[in-house]
Motif scaffolding. Structure first.
Motif, PDB file in Angstrom:
ATOM      1  N   ASP A  14      46.673  35.219  43.966  1.00 22.67           N
ATOM      2  CA  ASP A  14      46.468  36.972  44.762  1.00 22.67           C
ATOM      3  C   ASP A  14      44.483  36.990  45.074  1.00 22.67           C
ATOM      4  O   ASP A  14      43.959  36.608  44.003  1.00 22.67           O
ATOM      5  CB  ASP A  14      46.329  38.033  43.801  1.00 22.67           C
ATOM      6  N   ASN A  15      44.819  36.464  46.464  1.00 20.73           N
ATOM      7  CA  ASN A  15      43.079  35.898  46.757  1.00 20.73           C
ATOM      8  C   ASN A  15      42.677  37.690  47.071  1.00 20.73           C
ATOM      9  O   ASN A  15      41.133  37.574  47.668  1.00 20.73           O
ATOM     10  CB  ASN A  15      43.450  34.594  48.125  1.00 20.73           C
ATOM     11  N   SER A  16      43.140  38.149  47.280  1.00 20.95           N
ATOM     12  CA  SER A  16      42.461  39.625  48.096  1.00 20.95           C
ATOM     13  C   SER A  16      41.256  40.082  46.866  1.00 20.95           C
ATOM     14  O   SER A  16      41.720  39.531  45.470  1.00 20.95           O
ATOM     15  CB  SER A  16      43.457  40.828  47.979  1.00 20.95           C
ATOM     16  N   ALA A  17      40.586  40.994  47.005  1.00 21.83           N
ATOM     17  CA  ALA A  17      39.104  41.267  46.249  1.00 21.83           C
ATOM     18  C   ALA A  17      40.064  42.367  45.048  1.00 21.83           C
ATOM     19  O   ALA A  17      39.546  42.068  43.871  1.00 21.83           O
ATOM     20  CB  ALA A  17      38.865  42.012  47.516  1.00 21.83           C
ATOM     21  N   GLU A  18      41.246  43.062  45.972  1.00 27.31           N
ATOM     22  CA  GLU A  18      41.742  43.548  44.282  1.00 27.31           C
ATOM     23  C   GLU A  18      42.142  42.526  42.892  1.00 27.31           C
ATOM     24  O   GLU A  18      41.799  42.555  41.543  1.00 27.31           O
ATOM     25  CB  GLU A  18      42.879  44.541  44.473  1.00 27.31           C
ATOM     26  N   GLY A  19      42.725  41.661  43.970  1.00 25.44           N
ATOM     27  CA  GLY A  19      43.196  40.716  42.755  1.00 25.44           C
ATOM     28  C   GLY A  19      42.429  39.936  42.086  1.00 25.44           C
ATOM     29  O   GLY A  19      42.615  39.630  40.823  1.00 25.44           O
ATOM     30  N   GLU A  20      41.373  39.534  42.857  1.00 27.20           N
ATOM     31  CA  GLU A  20      40.369  39.130  42.305  1.00 27.20           C
ATOM     32  C   GLU A  20      39.234  39.620  41.025  1.00 27.20           C
ATOM     33  O   GLU A  20      39.114  39.362  39.930  1.00 27.20           O
ATOM     34  CB  GLU A  20      39.317  38.125  42.657  1.00 27.20           C
ATOM     35  N   ILE A  21      39.138  40.711  41.419  1.00 29.38           N
ATOM     36  CA  ILE A  21      39.168  42.161  39.845  1.00 29.38           C
ATOM     37  C   ILE A  21      39.410  41.575  39.071  1.00 29.38           C
ATOM     38  O   ILE A  21      38.944  41.806  38.270  1.00 29.38           O
ATOM     39  CB  ILE A  21      38.725  43.307  40.970  1.00 29.38           C
ATOM     40  N   GLU A  22      40.872  41.951  39.221  1.00 32.39           N
ATOM     41  CA  GLU A  22      41.957  41.789  38.387  1.00 32.39           C
ATOM     42  C   GLU A  22      41.540  40.786  37.470  1.00 32.39           C
ATOM     43  O   GLU A  22      41.963  40.744  35.970  1.00 32.39           O
ATOM     44  CB  GLU A  22      43.210  42.134  38.511  1.00 32.39           C
ATOM     45  N   GLU A  23      41.443  39.454  38.202  1.00 32.02           N
ATOM     46  CA  GLU A  23      41.040  38.605  37.294  1.00 32.02           C
ATOM     47  C   GLU A  23      40.068  38.499  36.530  1.00 32.02           C
ATOM     48  O   GLU A  23      40.244  38.164  35.597  1.00 32.02           O
ATOM     49  CB  GLU A  23      41.624  37.207  38.706  1.00 32.02           C
ATOM     50  N   PHE A  24      39.188  39.368  37.240  1.00 29.36           N
ATOM     51  CA  PHE A  24      37.710  38.719  36.173  1.00 29.36           C
ATOM     52  C   PHE A  24      37.784  40.008  34.916  1.00 29.36           C
ATOM     53  O   PHE A  24      37.331  39.326  34.285  1.00 29.36           O
ATOM     54  CB  PHE A  24      36.360  39.451  37.179  1.00 29.36           C
ATOM     55  N   HIS A  25      38.483  41.113  35.626  1.00 26.07           N
ATOM     56  CA  HIS A  25      38.623  42.019  34.144  1.00 26.07           C
ATOM     57  C   HIS A  25      39.321  41.448  33.521  1.00 26.07           C
ATOM     58  O   HIS A  25      38.945  41.528  31.782  1.00 26.07           O
ATOM     59  CB  HIS A  25      39.279  43.135  34.596  1.00 26.07           C
ATOM     60  N   THR A  72      32.417  45.062  48.219  1.00 25.79           N
ATOM     61  CA  THR A  72      31.612  45.555  47.620  1.00 25.79           C
ATOM     62  C   THR A  72      31.777  47.420  47.501  1.00 25.79           C
ATOM     63  O   THR A  72      31.570  46.913  46.133  1.00 25.79           O
ATOM     64  CB  THR A  72      30.876  45.501  49.068  1.00 25.79           C
ATOM     65  N   PRO A  73      33.248  47.618  48.257  1.00 27.13           N
ATOM     66  CA  PRO A  73      33.201  49.251  47.524  1.00 27.13           C
ATOM     67  C   PRO A  73      34.285  47.959  45.952  1.00 27.13           C
ATOM     68  O   PRO A  73      33.910  49.115  45.443  1.00 27.13           O
ATOM     69  CB  PRO A  73      34.266  49.513  48.190  1.00 27.13           C
ATOM     70  N   TYR A  74      35.035  47.975  45.460  1.00 27.77           N
ATOM     71  CA  TYR A  74      35.479  46.997  44.653  1.00 27.77           C
ATOM     72  C   TYR A  74      34.457  47.166  43.720  1.00 27.77           C
ATOM     73  O   TYR A  74      34.136  47.736  42.236  1.00 27.77           O
ATOM     74  CB  TYR A  74      36.392  46.951  44.279  1.00 27.77           C
ATOM     75  N   PHE A  75      34.001  45.788  43.462  1.00 32.00           N
ATOM     76  CA  PHE A  75      32.117  45.572  42.632  1.00 32.00           C
ATOM     77  C   PHE A  75      30.847  46.303  42.607  1.00 32.00           C
ATOM     78  O   PHE A  75      30.535  46.965  41.526  1.00 32.00           O
ATOM     79  CB  PHE A  75      32.159  44.388  43.125  1.00 32.00           C
ATOM     80  N   LYS A  76      30.982  46.874  43.820  1.00 30.45           N
ATOM     81  CA  LYS A  76      29.306  47.820  43.089  1.00 30.45           C
ATOM     82  C   LYS A  76      30.233  49.137  42.412  1.00 30.45           C
ATOM     83  O   LYS A  76      29.308  49.833  41.651  1.00 30.45           O
ATOM     84  CB  LYS A  76      29.396  48.471  44.666  1.00 30.45           C
TER      85      LYS A  76
END
Length: 82
Positions: A14-25, A72-76
């Motif tokens: 999942d290359n979406s911003a939300e998918g990447e955030i989940e992987e980093f978490h 930006t909205p997700y990470f910040k």
């Protein structure tokens, strides 16, 4: 002593911003768990290295937030809450 590494294909990436955030978490949780275990063992050098890894994840997230309007909205939001 040699280590064996198994690779698992990740076909549903999942290359979406939300998918990447989940992987980093997930990576962050793994490192935090390892760091806490190392601290219980008084493995100071390992704790130090894992602290560096956590700092690098934070740096990576901030860099991505600065360079991607989609992320930006997700990470910040996540960074500001901590």
């Amino acid at each position: 002593m040699t280590a064996a590494f198994a690779t698992i294909p990740f076909s549903g990436r999942d290359n979406s911003a939300e998918g990447e955030i989940e992987e980093f978490h997930a990576i962050t949780r793994l490192i935090v768990f390892a760091r806490e275990s190392a601290a219980l063992l008084d493995a100071d050098q390992t704790v130090y290295c894992l602290d560096l890894a956590l700092e690098q994840i934070e740096t990576e997230l901030r860099h991505r937030a600065d360079n991607s309007s989609e992320m930006t909205p997700y990470f910040k939001d996540g960074i500001n809450r901590q």
